[in-house]
Motif scaffolding. Structure first.
Motif, PDB file in Angstrom:
ATOM      1  N   ASP A 150      25.452  14.125  -1.572  1.00  0.00           N
ATOM      2  CA  ASP A 150      24.784  13.841  -2.842  1.00  0.00           C
ATOM      3  C   ASP A 150      25.852  13.510  -3.885  1.00  0.00           C
ATOM      4  O   ASP A 150      26.689  14.358  -4.211  1.00  0.00           O
ATOM      5  CB  ASP A 150      23.960  15.053  -3.300  1.00  0.00           C
ATOM      6  N   TYR A 151      25.817  12.287  -4.379  1.00  0.00           N
ATOM      7  CA  TYR A 151      26.817  11.849  -5.348  1.00  0.00           C
ATOM      8  C   TYR A 151      26.379  12.224  -6.767  1.00  0.00           C
ATOM      9  O   TYR A 151      25.225  12.025  -7.139  1.00  0.00           O
ATOM     10  CB  TYR A 151      27.017  10.339  -5.257  1.00  0.00           C
ATOM     11  N   THR A 152      27.314  12.756  -7.524  1.00  0.00           N
ATOM     12  CA  THR A 152      27.030  13.109  -8.918  1.00  0.00           C
ATOM     13  C   THR A 152      27.764  12.204  -9.896  1.00  0.00           C
ATOM     14  O   THR A 152      27.496  12.250 -11.100  1.00  0.00           O
ATOM     15  CB  THR A 152      27.435  14.567  -9.201  1.00  0.00           C
ATOM     16  N   GLU A 153      28.704  11.405  -9.377  1.00  0.00           N
ATOM     17  CA  GLU A 153      29.533  10.568 -10.244  1.00  0.00           C
ATOM     18  C   GLU A 153      29.325   9.086  -9.933  1.00  0.00           C
ATOM     19  O   GLU A 153      29.004   8.717  -8.800  1.00  0.00           O
ATOM     20  CB  GLU A 153      31.017  10.911 -10.060  1.00  0.00           C
ATOM     21  N   LYS A 154      29.530   8.253 -10.927  1.00  0.00           N
ATOM     22  CA  LYS A 154      29.500   6.811 -10.738  1.00  0.00           C
ATOM     23  C   LYS A 154      30.856   6.370 -10.207  1.00  0.00           C
ATOM     24  O   LYS A 154      31.892   6.646 -10.812  1.00  0.00           O
ATOM     25  CB  LYS A 154      29.199   6.108 -12.059  1.00  0.00           C
ATOM     26  N   ILE A 155      30.842   5.703  -9.070  1.00  0.00           N
ATOM     27  CA  ILE A 155      32.076   5.234  -8.443  1.00  0.00           C
ATOM     28  C   ILE A 155      32.165   3.733  -8.623  1.00  0.00           C
ATOM     29  O   ILE A 155      31.230   2.992  -8.305  1.00  0.00           O
ATOM     30  CB  ILE A 155      32.109   5.627  -6.957  1.00  0.00           C
ATOM     31  N   ILE A 156      33.291   3.275  -9.138  1.00  0.00           N
ATOM     32  CA  ILE A 156      33.473   1.870  -9.490  1.00  0.00           C
ATOM     33  C   ILE A 156      34.578   1.259  -8.640  1.00  0.00           C
ATOM     34  O   ILE A 156      35.668   1.839  -8.504  1.00  0.00           O
ATOM     35  CB  ILE A 156      33.827   1.735 -10.980  1.00  0.00           C
ATOM     36  N   GLN A 157      34.297   0.090  -8.061  1.00  0.00           N
ATOM     37  CA  GLN A 157      35.354  -0.637  -7.372  1.00  0.00           C
ATOM     38  C   GLN A 157      36.278  -1.257  -8.413  1.00  0.00           C
ATOM     39  O   GLN A 157      35.831  -1.971  -9.322  1.00  0.00           O
ATOM     40  CB  GLN A 157      34.789  -1.720  -6.459  1.00  0.00           C
ATOM     41  N   LEU A 158      37.556  -0.965  -8.298  1.00  0.00           N
ATOM     42  CA  LEU A 158      38.528  -1.439  -9.278  1.00  0.00           C
ATOM     43  C   LEU A 158      38.865  -2.903  -9.019  1.00  0.00           C
ATOM     44  O   LEU A 158      39.125  -3.300  -7.885  1.00  0.00           O
ATOM     45  CB  LEU A 158      39.783  -0.577  -9.227  1.00  0.00           C
ATOM     46  N   LYS A 159      38.866  -3.683 -10.078  1.00  0.00           N
ATOM     47  CA  LYS A 159      39.177  -5.102 -10.007  1.00  0.00           C
ATOM     48  C   LYS A 159      40.531  -5.362 -10.660  1.00  0.00           C
ATOM     49  O   LYS A 159      41.173  -4.459 -11.185  1.00  0.00           O
ATOM     50  CB  LYS A 159      38.084  -5.911 -10.695  1.00  0.00           C
ATOM     51  N   GLU A 160      40.938  -6.616 -10.643  1.00  0.00           N
ATOM     52  CA  GLU A 160      42.255  -6.966 -11.181  1.00  0.00           C
ATOM     53  C   GLU A 160      42.411  -6.531 -12.635  1.00  0.00           C
ATOM     54  O   GLU A 160      43.491  -6.112 -13.050  1.00  0.00           O
ATOM     55  CB  GLU A 160      42.488  -8.466 -11.031  1.00  0.00           C
ATOM     56  N   LYS A 161      41.328  -6.585 -13.397  1.00  0.00           N
ATOM     57  CA  LYS A 161      41.396  -6.178 -14.799  1.00  0.00           C
ATOM     58  C   LYS A 161      41.704  -4.689 -14.946  1.00  0.00           C
ATOM     59  O   LYS A 161      42.142  -4.231 -16.015  1.00  0.00           O
ATOM     60  CB  LYS A 161      40.085  -6.508 -15.498  1.00  0.00           C
ATOM     61  N   ASP A 162      41.472  -3.913 -13.883  1.00  0.00           N
ATOM     62  CA  ASP A 162      41.705  -2.467 -13.911  1.00  0.00           C
ATOM     63  C   ASP A 162      43.085  -2.082 -13.378  1.00  0.00           C
ATOM     64  O   ASP A 162      43.460  -0.909 -13.428  1.00  0.00           O
ATOM     65  CB  ASP A 162      40.653  -1.740 -13.063  1.00  0.00           C
ATOM     66  N   TYR A 163      43.831  -3.055 -12.846  1.00  0.00           N
ATOM     67  CA  TYR A 163      45.054  -2.715 -12.130  1.00  0.00           C
ATOM     68  C   TYR A 163      46.120  -2.105 -13.033  1.00  0.00           C
ATOM     69  O   TYR A 163      46.890  -1.234 -12.594  1.00  0.00           O
ATOM     70  CB  TYR A 163      45.611  -3.942 -11.409  1.00  0.00           C
ATOM     71  N   GLU A 164      46.191  -2.535 -14.277  1.00  0.00           N
ATOM     72  CA  GLU A 164      47.191  -1.945 -15.172  1.00  0.00           C
ATOM     73  C   GLU A 164      46.943  -0.448 -15.325  1.00  0.00           C
ATOM     74  O   GLU A 164      47.876   0.362 -15.257  1.00  0.00           O
ATOM     75  CB  GLU A 164      47.157  -2.641 -16.535  1.00  0.00           C
ATOM     76  N   GLU A 165      45.681  -0.075 -15.495  1.00  0.00           N
ATOM     77  CA  GLU A 165      45.343   1.349 -15.604  1.00  0.00           C
ATOM     78  C   GLU A 165      45.545   2.062 -14.281  1.00  0.00           C
ATOM     79  O   GLU A 165      46.012   3.212 -14.241  1.00  0.00           O
ATOM     80  CB  GLU A 165      43.902   1.512 -16.084  1.00  0.00           C
TER      81      GLU A 165
END
Length: 218
Positions: A89-104
């Motif tokens: 049972d997932y309680t969190e939103k999981i996001i696939q990281l894209k190139e715009k997220d790579y710096e973070e």
């Protein structure tokens, strides 16, 4: 059935990750900007290591102990495979990281595991994250990939957010994505990391054996 996992780097670079392969003698190496790993179907020799060291000062050999006069460090890892679907049972939103997220992503990795990522490491596979109030607080992704198996890796949670089930949910999510690709998830964990081992076994990963990882610094 999983004999390729005795030499996972070698077989990944012969198969799905062939485009990243540098071949020296009996050893396959990743392009150093992607990952500083090497491996042989048998044993890596001095000439192989010396050749790769011209472009990479600090790297790892997975599998049998290399035949070299270089000073070696040794890490023993437990190797696990997942043969069933994880019900969670997932309680969190999981996001696939894209190139715009790579710096973070790079800043996050560097904070907790300096030098873990190379400039092109995100090219190895997909990376997923959990954000808390807009801040990246946990990640997990894919590393070595063969045609029929993919490694779950980079299981990292911000120390301020431990104990909230983020790693469990991310490992389950990434494993599910790998299984959707009709591949078997596998992973490596240091044999001394009892907490991570407990988590993986609870999720249903089966212990396949041990593998040695040899560190080489030129």
């Amino acid at each position: 059935m999983y004999s390729k996992l005795d030499s996972p780097v070698y077989h990944a670079l012969n198969e799905f990750h062939e485009k990243f392969c540098l071949h020296f003698g009996d050893t396959q190496f990743y392009t150093p900007e992607v990952a500083a790993f090497g491996g042989s179907a048998h044993v890596s020799g001095e000439k192989d290591i010396t050749a790769y060291a011209k472009s990479c000062d600090d790297f790892l050999i997975f599998g049998a102990k290399p035949k070299t006069e270089q000073d070696l460090s040794r890490l023993v890892c437990d190797q696990y495979v997942l043969e069933k679907t994880i019900a969670l049972d997932y309680t969190e939103k999981i996001i696939q990281l894209k190139e715009k997220d790579y710096e973070e992503l790079f800043a996050f990795i560097a904070k907790f595991y300096p030098y873990y990522f190379k400039n092109r490491t995100p090219e190895l596979g997909r990376y997923f994250g959990i954000f808390n109030e807009g801040k990246l607080v946990a990640v997990t992704g894919e590393r070595m990939q063969m045609n029929d198996m993919t490694e779950v890796s980079a299981v990292i949670t911000d120390t301020d957010y431990l104990g909230q089930g983020y790693a469990k949910q991310l490992v389950a999510h990434v494993s599910g994505k790998i299984q959707e690709d009709n591949k078997t998830p596998f992973l490596h964990v240091a044999e001394s990391n009892a907490g991570a081992i407990k988590l993986y076994e609870k999720l249903g990963f089966r212990h396949r054996g041990k593998i040695e990882v040899w560190g080489i610094k030129r």
